[in-house]
Design an enzyme around this catalytic site. Structure first.
Site, PDB file in Angstrom:
ATOM      1  N   ALA A  67       0.647  -1.048   0.003  1.00 32.70           N
ATOM      2  CA  ALA A  67      -0.117  -0.005  -0.023  1.00 32.70           C
ATOM      3  C   ALA A  67       0.778   1.272   0.129  1.00 32.70           C
ATOM      4  CB  ALA A  67      -0.753   0.111   1.077  1.00 32.70           C
TER       5      ALA A  67
ATOM      6  N   GLU B  44      -9.018  -2.051   8.728  1.00 31.74           N
ATOM      7  CA  GLU B  44      -7.986  -2.468   9.917  1.00 31.74           C
ATOM      8  C   GLU B  44      -6.848  -2.778   9.155  1.00 31.74           C
ATOM      9  OE1 GLU B  44      -8.065  -5.819  13.245  1.00 31.74           O
ATOM     10  OE2 GLU B  44     -10.177  -5.305  12.357  1.00 31.74           O
TER      11      GLU B  44
HETATM   12  C1  SAM Z   1      -6.024  -7.305  10.199  1.00 31.21           C
HETATM   13  S1  SAM Z   1      -5.898  -7.648   8.265  1.00 31.21           S
HETATM   14  C2  SAM Z   1      -7.584  -7.031   7.582  1.00 31.21           C
HETATM   15  C3  SAM Z   1      -7.885  -7.886   6.540  1.00 31.21           C
HETATM   16  C4  SAM Z   1      -8.898  -7.451   5.640  1.00 31.21           C
HETATM   17  N1  SAM Z   1      -9.295  -5.668   5.564  1.00 31.21           N
HETATM   18  C5  SAM Z   1     -10.168  -7.825   6.535  1.00 31.21           C
HETATM   19  O1  SAM Z   1     -10.936  -6.928   7.030  1.00 31.21           O
HETATM   20  O2  SAM Z   1     -10.531  -9.109   6.553  1.00 31.21           O
HETATM   21  C6  SAM Z   1      -4.708  -6.616   7.826  1.00 31.21           C
HETATM   22  C7  SAM Z   1      -4.223  -6.491   6.291  1.00 31.21           C
HETATM   23  O3  SAM Z   1      -3.527  -5.542   6.136  1.00 31.21           O
HETATM   24  C8  SAM Z   1      -2.605  -5.898   5.201  1.00 31.21           C
HETATM   25  N2  SAM Z   1      -1.408  -5.034   4.981  1.00 31.21           N
HETATM   26  C9  SAM Z   1      -0.638  -4.800   6.048  1.00 31.21           C
HETATM   27  N3  SAM Z   1       0.403  -3.981   5.529  1.00 31.21           N
HETATM   28  C10 SAM Z   1       0.235  -3.846   4.240  1.00 31.21           C
HETATM   29  C11 SAM Z   1       0.778  -3.246   3.250  1.00 31.21           C
HETATM   30  N4  SAM Z   1       1.931  -2.222   3.598  1.00 31.21           N
HETATM   31  N5  SAM Z   1       0.379  -3.124   2.028  1.00 31.21           N
HETATM   32  C12 SAM Z   1      -0.649  -4.035   1.623  1.00 31.21           C
HETATM   33  N6  SAM Z   1      -1.464  -4.728   2.638  1.00 31.21           N
HETATM   34  C13 SAM Z   1      -0.878  -4.612   3.971  1.00 31.21           C
HETATM   35  C14 SAM Z   1      -2.420  -7.516   5.475  1.00 31.21           C
HETATM   36  O4  SAM Z   1      -1.784  -8.236   4.524  1.00 31.21           O
HETATM   37  C15 SAM Z   1      -3.678  -7.929   6.163  1.00 31.21           C
HETATM   38  O5  SAM Z   1      -4.168  -8.330   4.560  1.00 31.21           O
END
Ligand code: SAM
Length: 279
Positions: free
Chosen positions: A126, A143
């Site tokens: 991201a 989240e």
């Molecule tokens: C707590 S999970 C939430 C997943 C999803 N949004 C849900 O509600 O089921 C956090 C998500 O953020 C993603 N994430 C964290 N840092 C990231 C980054 N720098 N770029 C892309 N995705 C990221 C993780 O891979 C994970 O899929």
């Protein structure tokens, strides 16, 4: 004791979610939603699973998208929320996650649901979105902001890929006022062991504006989300064990690593819901 929190490293966050995804598939705890639930009122008797879907619906109410729209799911997990957006609105969804294993699971779920043409999940960071300017009508981030090392940079990227008039809806964690001199140990463990940081609520509107987005709504939804979730999870003994994945590989977690009950009753562990749009 948990270590002092530092900025999350995307590659390490991806490896953590790879591990958590694989272990959830083997120990039977796999859930298409990897997020907190949303309980509309203290009287709500919704189960944790129902409340998780409800959180996605709270997003859908704000995204205001339909069949002609393309939505970016930023930090898409294993696809549950994105697939719900497709089913409820008919919109096309592209999701990105920093975890390769989550992407594989999400695309498998999309194929099983027969919507692989409407929902596509890919590996990506991201912090540097692999999309041209003005690619999306809406962006949702359930989240996921808490894992990103520079919220300002992510929001600037979000603004870049949104069309004018396009909306962003997100949830994020923050420490509620009054800030304690010594942070509760449960919040420390959450941040350290789940590679997260808390946002500065006072700076959120300015941060949205600096990124070029116009703030539409900023709500404290702690009672409906984090506070209630910790209470609900504390009733489920199986979830009091920390995931085995937190003890494997290169992660150096202490014997008292994070488990959901660490946050029970911690009312300064806040959750915010923000809606903004690209002017
Ligand atoms: C707590 S999970 C939430 C997943 C999803 N949004 C849900 O509600 O089921 C956090 C998500 O953020 C993603 N994430 C964290 N840092 C990231 C980054 N720098 N770029 C892309 N995705 C990221 C993780 O891979 C994970 O899929």
């Amino acid at each position: 004791m948990s270590k002092v929190s530092s900025q999350p490293v995307p590659k390490a966050v991806g490896e953590l979610y790879d591990r958590l995804t694989l272990s959830a598939m083997t120990d039977g705890t796999f859930n298409p939603n990897v997020h907190i639930g949303y309980w509309d009122s203290p009287e709500s008797t919704a189960s944790v699973d129902e409340a998780m879907d409800r959180l996605t619906d709270v997003f859908i109410e704000r995204l205001k998208v339909g069949a002609s729209n393309h939505v970016l799911d930023l930090g898409c997990g294993v696809g549950g929320p994105g697939l719900r957006v497709v089913a409820q609105t008919g919109a096309r969804v592209t999701g990105i996650s920093i975890s390769e294993e989550q992407v594989k699971s999400a695309n498998r779920l999309a194929a099983e649901a027969g919507v692989a043409d409407r929902a596509v999940f890919q590996h990506g960071d991201a912090m540097r979105l692999p999309f041209p300017d003005h690619s999306f009508d809406a962006v949702m981030a359930l989240e996921s902001m808490c894992h990103m090392p520079d919220r300002q940079q992510v929001l600037t990227e979000v603004c870049r890929v949104l069309v004018p008039g396009g909306r962003l809806v997100l949830t994020d964690v923050f420490e509620r006022f009054p800030r304690k001199e010594v942070r509760h140990q449960g919040i420390d463990k959450f941040c350290n062991d789940l590679m997260s940081t808390t946002a500065d609520l006072d700076d959120y509107v300015a941060m949205l504006h600096r990124s070029g987005l116009r703030m539409r709504e900023l709500l404290d939804v702690t009672e409906q989300t984090t506070l209630r979730l910790a209470y609900e999870l504390a009733k489920l003994p199986v979830l009091q064990e920390r995931p085995a994945a937190l003890n494997e590989g290169n992660f150096e977690f202490s014997d008292d690593a994070f488990k959901p009950s660490d946050l029970e009753g911690v009312d300064d562990f806040g959750c915010l819901l923000a809606t903004a749009e690209r002017p």
